[in-house]
Design an enzyme around this catalytic site. Structure first.
Site, mmCIF file in Angstrom:
data_model
loop_
_atom_site.group_PDB
_atom_site.id
_atom_site.type_symbol
_atom_site.label_atom_id
_atom_site.label_comp_id
_atom_site.label_asym_id
_atom_site.label_seq_id
_atom_site.Cartn_x
_atom_site.Cartn_y
_atom_site.Cartn_z
ATOM 1 N N HIS A 310 14.508 -33.608 40.166
ATOM 2 C CA HIS A 310 15.956 -33.861 40.055
ATOM 3 C C HIS A 310 16.833 -32.795 39.707
ATOM 4 O O HIS A 310 16.854 -31.077 39.854
ATOM 5 C CB HIS A 310 16.607 -34.645 40.551
ATOM 6 C CG HIS A 310 18.254 -33.836 40.631
ATOM 7 N ND1 HIS A 310 18.622 -34.504 42.211
ATOM 8 C CD2 HIS A 310 19.501 -34.048 40.068
ATOM 9 C CE1 HIS A 310 19.494 -34.073 42.258
ATOM 10 N NE2 HIS A 310 20.422 -34.229 40.736
ATOM 11 N N GLU A 311 16.558 -32.397 37.896
ATOM 12 C CA GLU A 311 17.248 -31.575 37.484
ATOM 13 C C GLU A 311 16.605 -30.216 36.968
ATOM 14 O O GLU A 311 16.907 -29.131 37.800
ATOM 15 C CB GLU A 311 17.232 -32.151 36.115
ATOM 16 C CG GLU A 311 17.872 -33.255 35.772
ATOM 17 C CD GLU A 311 19.639 -33.623 36.216
ATOM 18 O OE1 GLU A 311 19.964 -32.825 36.759
ATOM 19 O OE2 GLU A 311 19.499 -34.400 35.711
ATOM 20 N N HIS A 314 17.874 -27.579 39.895
ATOM 21 C CA HIS A 314 18.939 -27.361 39.470
ATOM 22 C C HIS A 314 18.490 -25.528 38.834
ATOM 23 O O HIS A 314 19.523 -24.658 38.896
ATOM 24 C CB HIS A 314 19.939 -27.856 38.571
ATOM 25 C CG HIS A 314 20.673 -29.459 39.698
ATOM 26 N ND1 HIS A 314 21.023 -28.766 40.982
ATOM 27 C CD2 HIS A 314 20.240 -30.457 39.606
ATOM 28 C CE1 HIS A 314 21.687 -30.381 40.974
ATOM 29 N NE2 HIS A 314 20.995 -31.441 40.400
ATOM 30 N N TYR A 392 25.631 -35.495 47.498
ATOM 31 C CA TYR A 392 24.007 -35.226 47.295
ATOM 32 C C TYR A 392 23.474 -35.977 48.514
ATOM 33 O O TYR A 392 22.812 -35.337 48.658
ATOM 34 C CB TYR A 392 23.798 -36.416 45.907
ATOM 35 C CG TYR A 392 24.186 -37.074 44.417
ATOM 36 C CD1 TYR A 392 23.391 -35.935 43.694
ATOM 37 C CD2 TYR A 392 25.407 -36.754 44.008
ATOM 38 C CE1 TYR A 392 23.115 -35.716 42.425
ATOM 39 C CE2 TYR A 392 26.036 -35.985 42.831
ATOM 40 C CZ TYR A 392 25.022 -35.815 41.865
ATOM 41 O OH TYR A 392 25.764 -35.366 40.752
#
Length: 541
Positions: A310-311, A314, A392
């Site tokens: 997920h990070e 980004h 989200y």
């Protein structure tokens, strides 16, 4: 003349992306040199920052955001040191007087020195600030996480999503034995011979909240990734000594993430610097080229580390594509969240994709719109509104429905254009872009030739989900959409009857379908592709 009537201190220092007005709106920062010395024992920092400030419009004064808990010791414009009467920072908005206006297109150098004990994060990363912890062996372990509160919690900045820095040199001085993992590429390390060492990092085009400090007695796991675009991307993971095995495992996993994102979206935007991660005492944050990771290397039956994936998403959806204002934060979080079931589909098959989408669907609130028309938003951590969750999960489900509506051949090229500002991004030619929800709509409408106002209004600017009203009379099935929107909700439907799958057009929000027989069994949206009200989910506590 100093800026007038700033928001109260509690508001300025607690929330990022407050209206960009006054001198802050007209200041560009092509170059920043940020030097910070970190004192773990006293939980304090001292900093010196040098800025090249360029005037977008004529400037009568300058302004930066800086938490007033810091003591400012010196400010210099060019070669002149200012008197204390020439600046003020009682409210978190540092106003600096200019002798003469700075003309449009002109630039000047500004020097600011400050020191103090920064705000300590209450619940990082959701309630951010500085994190002062100890490793299992008792050594200092330090991190910053300031997405919701802003960069002004530890350095003077322009605290707004739309304000990007051209190039930042970050020089972090720490006690011997510690390593400061930073944004961008490592330029040098300098041992001062006095028990301290400085790590000099250089990054291009960073977002403000993406500038971070991550400090510990780190070791490094590494490998180089050979990209499908012909370049080599260094993968670097700074970890605690006891995490060696897990870090090496995740470095290998990161190579699969790169393969997926480059295949689906486009080239890794910061390949000239690194794909970096640092183990942190808090859960995580998408700091540009040095993502914070605190998921403790736990294995997952889905076969990947959800936090790290997920990070890393980004880097594309936050650091490359940045929301123009916080109102459009779903572009970061919703698209980033959607990348997780997409990755599972790519790496492990459709069943895991569907399982993840089902898990996500159960977490929607639908109490406030995803995007505010007037810029007024609930607090990210407000549990009653659920906005900080919906950006989200609802954002991901909107993308899932959009995929059904326009198809992969439109949606993924549209995401590439949205993310890079071009249809054919190439390594070495990539610069971050600022985006809004309307930008996404314009790209999709250009590529489809369709007016998508009905889709964007219903899903982004309305809280309640569309409801499907289905009524059967013998062989006939009447279908009708209901939404709070003024537009006809023209979402087509898939209808399965006795093994046959049909796509039912609903251009005015309704349709009448001949089932062929009064006893025909039918199933609407059998693959669950459309985000709509579902009593079984939405009425469950």
């Amino acid at each position: 003349m100093l800026a007038q009537s700033p928001p109260p201190l509690a508001q300025r220092t607690a929330q990022t992306d407050l209206p960009l007005d006054g001198p802050r709106a007209d200041m560009l920062l092509p170059e920043v040199r940020l030097a910070i010395a970190v004192d773990p024992e006293n939980r304090s920092i001292s900093g010196e920052a040098r800025y090249l400030v360029e005037a977008r419009e004529t400037l009568e004064s300058l302004a930066f955001d800086l938490d007033p808990r810091f003591r400012i010791s010196s400010i210099r414009i060019g070669q002149r040191t200012l008197e204390n009467s020439e600046w003020a920072n009682p409210d978190g908005l540092l106003g600096i007087a200019l002798d003469t206006p700075l003309a449009e297109g002109a630039s000047t150098h500004v020097f600011i020195a400050w020191e103090g004990a920064p705000h300590i994060a209450l619940n990082p990363p959701w309630e951010g600030g500085f994190v002062w912890e100890r490793t299992p062996s008792g050594e200092p372990w330090i991190a910053t996480a300031v997405q919701g509160e802003g960069c002004d919690l530890f350095w003077p900045c322009i605290d707004h999503s739309s304000s990007r820095i051209g190039v930042i040199d970050t020089l972090v001085t720490v006690p011997d034995g510690l390593i400061a993992a930073g944004n961008g590429a490592l330029i040098e390390t300098r041992d001062h011979g006095d028990g301290t060492i400085t790590f000099h990092w250089r990054a291009r085009d960073p977002s403000n909240y993406g500038v971070s400090l991550q400090i510990g007695p780190y070791q490094m796991a590494s490998r180089d990734y050979h990209s499908r675009f012909g370049n080599i991307i260094p993968i670097r993971f700074w970890h605690l000594p006891e995490s060696k095995d897990g870090a090496h495992r995740l470095v290998a996993e990161m190579a699969t993430y790169l393969d997926f994102f480059e295949a689906r979206i486009g080239p890794y935007p910061f390949a000239d610097e690194k794909a970096g991660v640092a183990e942190t005492p808090h859960l995580g944050m998408e700091h540009q080229t040095i993502n914070a990771y605190g998921n403790r290397f736990r294995r997952d039956p889905l076969g990947y580390d959800w936090l790290l994936q997920h990070e890393f998403a980004h880097e594309w959806f936050a650091n490359q594509l940045t929301n123009a204002t916080i109102s459009h934060m779903w572009l970061h979080e919703g698209i980033g969240q959607w990348m997780q079931p997409l990755y599972l589909e790519w790496a492990r098959g459709r069943m895991l994709h569907d399982a993840e989408m089902w898990r996500i669907r159960q977490r929607l609130h639908n109490r406030v719109p995803l995007v505010s028309r007037d810029g007024t938003l609930p607090d990210y951590n407000d549990q009653d509104s659920g906005w900080g969750t919906d950006i989200y999960y609802k954002g991901a489900w909107v993308m899932h429905s959009l995929r059904f509506l326009v198809g992969d051949d439109v949606l993924f090229p549209a995401l590439t254009r949205l993310t890079y500002g071009t249809n054919n991004p190439q390594p070495g030619e990539i610069a971050p872009v600022l985006r809004t929800t309307d930008d996404f709509r314009a790209i999709l409408e250009d590529m489809t030739g369709d007016d998508l106002a009905w889709f964007f209004d219903a899903y982004f600017y309305r809280a309640a989900l569309p409801r499907l009203i289905a009524k059967r009379e013998g062989r006939w099935l009447d279908l009708r959409w209901e939404t709070p929107s003024d537009h006809d909700f023209a979402m087509p439907l898939e209808l399965q009857t006795d093994g046959e799958l049909r796509r039912i057009a609903m251009p005015d929000g309704s349709a009448r379908v001949d089932l062929g027989d009064a006893d025909t069994h039918f199933l609407i949206d059998p693959h669950n592709r459309i985000l709509r009200y579902d009593e079984a989910i939405d009425e469950t506590d």
